[in-house]
Design a protein around this motif. Sequence first.
Motif, PDB file in Angstrom:
ATOM      1  N   PHE A 188       0.840  -1.200   0.000  1.00  0.00           N
ATOM      2  CA  PHE A 188       0.000   0.000   0.000  1.00  0.00           C
ATOM      3  C   PHE A 188       0.874   1.248   0.000  1.00  0.00           C
ATOM      4  N   GLU A 189       0.398   2.303  -0.712  1.00  0.00           N
ATOM      5  CA  GLU A 189       1.084   3.590  -0.633  1.00  0.00           C
ATOM      6  C   GLU A 189       1.067   4.106   0.807  1.00  0.00           C
ATOM      7  N   THR A 190      -0.134   3.950   1.433  1.00  0.00           N
ATOM      8  CA  THR A 190      -0.336   4.455   2.796  1.00  0.00           C
ATOM      9  C   THR A 190       0.554   3.705   3.788  1.00  0.00           C
ATOM     10  N   VAL A 191       1.219   4.443   4.658  1.00  0.00           N
ATOM     11  CA  VAL A 191       2.019   3.866   5.737  1.00  0.00           C
ATOM     12  C   VAL A 191       1.404   4.348   7.054  1.00  0.00           C
ATOM     13  N   ILE A 192       1.305   3.436   8.043  1.00  0.00           N
ATOM     14  CA  ILE A 192       0.763   3.817   9.352  1.00  0.00           C
ATOM     15  C   ILE A 192       1.936   4.065  10.289  1.00  0.00           C
ATOM     16  N   ALA A 193       2.040   5.279  10.798  1.00  0.00           N
ATOM     17  CA  ALA A 193       3.150   5.624  11.692  1.00  0.00           C
ATOM     18  C   ALA A 193       2.841   5.208  13.132  1.00  0.00           C
ATOM     19  N   VAL A 194       3.893   5.197  13.950  1.00  0.00           N
ATOM     20  CA  VAL A 194       3.707   4.969  15.385  1.00  0.00           C
ATOM     21  C   VAL A 194       2.865   6.113  15.936  1.00  0.00           C
ATOM     22  N   ASP A 195       1.838   5.806  16.723  1.00  0.00           N
ATOM     23  CA  ASP A 195       0.983   6.850  17.289  1.00  0.00           C
ATOM     24  C   ASP A 195       0.394   6.316  18.583  1.00  0.00           C
ATOM     25  N   THR A 196       0.800   6.871  19.698  1.00  0.00           N
ATOM     26  CA  THR A 196       0.341   6.333  20.960  1.00  0.00           C
ATOM     27  C   THR A 196      -1.169   6.479  21.171  1.00  0.00           C
ATOM     28  N   LYS A 197      -1.813   7.337  20.395  1.00  0.00           N
ATOM     29  CA  LYS A 197      -3.275   7.469  20.516  1.00  0.00           C
ATOM     30  C   LYS A 197      -3.985   6.173  20.118  1.00  0.00           C
ATOM     31  N   LEU A 198      -3.317   5.337  19.308  1.00  0.00           N
ATOM     32  CA  LEU A 198      -3.911   4.030  18.959  1.00  0.00           C
ATOM     33  C   LEU A 198      -3.991   3.149  20.195  1.00  0.00           C
ATOM     34  N   ARG A 199      -3.002   3.265  21.086  1.00  0.00           N
ATOM     35  CA  ARG A 199      -3.039   2.480  22.326  1.00  0.00           C
ATOM     36  C   ARG A 199      -4.196   2.954  23.204  1.00  0.00           C
ATOM     37  N   GLU A 200      -4.402   4.273  23.190  1.00  0.00           N
ATOM     38  CA  GLU A 200      -5.463   4.841  24.028  1.00  0.00           C
ATOM     39  C   GLU A 200      -6.838   4.414  23.525  1.00  0.00           C
ATOM     40  N   SER A 201      -6.998   4.385  22.186  1.00  0.00           N
ATOM     41  CA  SER A 201      -8.316   4.039  21.660  1.00  0.00           C
ATOM     42  C   SER A 201      -8.657   2.583  21.967  1.00  0.00           C
ATOM     43  N   ALA A 202      -7.633   1.720  22.046  1.00  0.00           N
ATOM     44  CA  ALA A 202      -7.894   0.324  22.409  1.00  0.00           C
ATOM     45  C   ALA A 202      -8.506   0.245  23.808  1.00  0.00           C
ATOM     46  N   VAL A 203      -7.954   1.071  24.718  1.00  0.00           N
ATOM     47  CA  VAL A 203      -8.479   1.082  26.090  1.00  0.00           C
ATOM     48  C   VAL A 203      -9.921   1.583  26.111  1.00  0.00           C
ATOM     49  N   GLU A 204     -10.221   2.557  25.225  1.00  0.00           N
ATOM     50  CA  GLU A 204     -11.569   3.150  25.178  1.00  0.00           C
ATOM     51  C   GLU A 204     -12.586   2.235  24.516  1.00  0.00           C
ATOM     52  N   GLY A 205     -12.137   1.206  23.803  1.00  0.00           N
ATOM     53  CA  GLY A 205     -13.075   0.322  23.117  1.00  0.00           C
ATOM     54  C   GLY A 205     -13.660   0.942  21.870  1.00  0.00           C
ATOM     55  N   LEU A 206     -12.911   1.848  21.256  1.00  0.00           N
ATOM     56  CA  LEU A 206     -13.380   2.551  20.054  1.00  0.00           C
ATOM     57  C   LEU A 206     -12.301   2.550  18.977  1.00  0.00           C
ATOM     58  N   PRO A 207     -12.714   2.547  17.691  1.00  0.00           N
ATOM     59  CA  PRO A 207     -11.712   2.742  16.641  1.00  0.00           C
ATOM     60  C   PRO A 207     -11.124   4.153  16.774  1.00  0.00           C
ATOM     61  N   ILE A 208      -9.861   4.310  16.362  1.00  0.00           N
ATOM     62  CA  ILE A 208      -9.216   5.628  16.455  1.00  0.00           C
ATOM     63  C   ILE A 208     -10.009   6.696  15.721  1.00  0.00           C
ATOM     64  N   THR A 209     -10.685   6.298  14.639  1.00  0.00           N
ATOM     65  CA  THR A 209     -11.460   7.232  13.819  1.00  0.00           C
ATOM     66  C   THR A 209     -12.638   7.812  14.602  1.00  0.00           C
ATOM     67  N   HIS A 210     -13.064   7.107  15.644  1.00  0.00           N
ATOM     68  CA  HIS A 210     -14.196   7.564  16.445  1.00  0.00           C
ATOM     69  C   HIS A 210     -13.770   8.005  17.839  1.00  0.00           C
ATOM     70  N   HIS A 211     -12.486   7.813  18.170  1.00  0.00           N
ATOM     71  CA  HIS A 211     -11.970   8.234  19.475  1.00  0.00           C
ATOM     72  C   HIS A 211     -11.183   9.525  19.371  1.00  0.00           C
ATOM     73  N   LYS A 212     -10.264   9.593  18.410  1.00  0.00           N
ATOM     74  CA  LYS A 212      -9.481  10.811  18.148  1.00  0.00           C
ATOM     75  C   LYS A 212      -9.415  10.992  16.637  1.00  0.00           C
ATOM     76  N   SER A 213     -10.514  11.493  16.067  1.00  0.00           N
ATOM     77  CA  SER A 213     -10.670  11.467  14.608  1.00  0.00           C
ATOM     78  C   SER A 213      -9.646  12.345  13.877  1.00  0.00           C
ATOM     79  N   GLN A 214      -9.057  13.351  14.578  1.00  0.00           N
ATOM     80  CA  GLN A 214      -8.089  14.217  13.885  1.00  0.00           C
ATOM     81  C   GLN A 214      -6.650  13.781  14.146  1.00  0.00           C
ATOM     82  N   SER A 215      -6.455  12.651  14.834  1.00  0.00           N
ATOM     83  CA  SER A 215      -5.093  12.206  15.114  1.00  0.00           C
ATOM     84  C   SER A 215      -4.419  11.754  13.823  1.00  0.00           C
ATOM     85  N   ARG A 216      -3.085  11.714  13.857  1.00  0.00           N
ATOM     86  CA  ARG A 216      -2.326  11.313  12.667  1.00  0.00           C
ATOM     87  C   ARG A 216      -2.737   9.924  12.192  1.00  0.00           C
TER      88      ARG A 216
END
Lengths: 268, 268
Positions: free
Chosen positions: A223-251
Amino acid sequence: RPYVIAVANQKGGVAKTTSVVSLAGALVNHEQEVLVVDLDAQANLTLALGKDPGRVRGSITDVLFNSATLLSVSRETNIPGLDLVPSNAGMDVAERFLPVRQDYELILRRALLGELRQSGANPGGALRPPTIHYDFVLLDCPPSMGAVTLNALAAADLLIIPTQPEYFSAFALRTMTQTIRQVRSRYNPELAYRILITMFDRRNRIHRDVADQIRAAFGEGVFETVIAVDTKLRESAVEGLPITHHKSQSRSALQYDTLAQELIAYVQ
Amino acid sequence: RPYVIAVANQKGGVAKTTSVVSLAGALVNHEQEVLVVDLDAQANLTLALGKDPGRVRGSITDVLFNSATLLSVSRETNIPGLDLVPSNAGMDVAERFLPVRQDYELILRRALLGELRQSGANPGGALRPPTIHYDFVLLDCPPSMGAVTLNALAAADLLIIPTQPEYFSAFALRTMTQTIRQVRSRYNPELAYRILITMFDRRNRIHRDVADQIRAAFGEGVFETVIAVDTKLRESAVEGLPITHHKSQSRSALQYDTLAQELIAYVQ
Ligand SMILES: Nc1ncnc2c1ncn2[C@@H]1O[C@H](COP(=O)(O)OP(=O)(O)OP(=O)(O)O)[C@@H](O)[C@H]1O
Ligand SMILES: Nc1ncnc2c1ncn2[C@@H]1O[C@H](COP(=O)(O)OP(=O)(O)OP(=O)(O)O)[C@@H](O)[C@H]1O
Ligand SMILES: [Mg+2]
Ligand SMILES: [Mg+2]
């Protein structure tokens, strides 16, 4: 008809589960109806969508072992347009007992084809239960190349291989491409694949080097798209939500959104 | 008699392989004779010690399936005092075919007890082959709770559970403690365990919080030593050397050295 995507890699901890839940969230934001299926005994996808695996009644175990329909064990999540087939501890014995059944590799494919593919058209005109129409089905696989992952590969239109740009992960790509060849020749000739580089840290020389090597070796297959390291992904796991619905403007939310767009363009 | 340590966790990518190779390097630096055994079809431990899994002749597969002795398939590594039983693709079918054998859970334990434990004393006085005396045997497990990991738990004196201080990894500790209880009641009543916090990033709030939660929940069951994130560990994997022999003054080399000292004190 739903487009089925298996997300698999024998290498552990490469963001398979994180990619399923994040991509699903991004697809829903593009008005796609999505079903995610947790095929891992760890039940991390179930957890990532806010459910307790210890308390689910119906699960993927019933589909693989007791001929339950996918629709009978799927349920809504907190995200409109995103349904889940959960996993639970019953999957612990799947690698051992699945292979004793006739054509065990095709159980999931038949469950998907039998149910979801037909839900679009209504040939007989008979009164059918209100079928749910999915655009995408995403399958989260355990970190192994056993019977469960084989089921997913036999059922999928596309295999997404999340890969950390590190030595052991890159080495695992050898096994994955051998497995793809076997699955194509025996069960699923149309199986396509795409590598997704995940947890990328651009400050890290090894990450840059290995990512370049993967692109050089696989070209279009990445894929052209690369997913960078982002600690907000760890936080969204704790929240039980996809990152797109937990921190929608995050990288990472924006990166998974770009991935969703790249995927939709690829599918069409 | 060798002290046998299984390094296992169903969660993938938590530094099981990295901990086995690094701890082995540190133990050798404390004049311990060490055998490491690669039980994973991925063969990352074999790779991490500079060997190509595609070219090894004898491997752990021969021990589990063809009654080969461990000593017949072990070999030296570049590190004096550190021997390896490698893995290869033959292990891909282990989860499926191991359980068909009688007492399959005890195959590894019997191989260890039969060979290495007797190598110390020489009761009959008969001419024995020059036996090798190991102080420690470290078992690197795949990311699953199937037949292969069960073999390792049945054979071990101690289970080390590497854990990233993150949500999915912490959740996996539930499964691990259930498995320990089962193994103790059926195969190995003396099995002890210790959790090792790995890949710790002290700048990350989630890491600090989860590490605190793990210590609060498991108290004595957690090693004092914590292994921090250190990109030099990635580099040493590429070099085919333990961090202790690749960058001996790096932070992670010193941390694994502290772990080795803590372990030696625990064993005595
Ligand atoms: N881009 C990222 N940045 C930072 N952390 C990430 C990222 N992607 C995933 N993670 C974290 O890394 C860990 C591993 O990810 P995840 O569990 O999704 O991988 P996996 O391949 O599904 O693992 P397994 O092999 O155990 O199924 C998780 O704790 C997750 O929260
Ligand atoms: N302390 C650390 N700092 C930075 N990177 C690390 C550290 N420990 C391990 N790594 C890297 O993280 C990745 C995962 O580690 P490793 O492969 O040892 O985990 P594992 O638990 O053995 O994975 P699997 O479940 O696939 O067997 C590897 O690329 C490794 O080089
Ligand atoms: Mg996962
Ligand atoms: Mg490993």
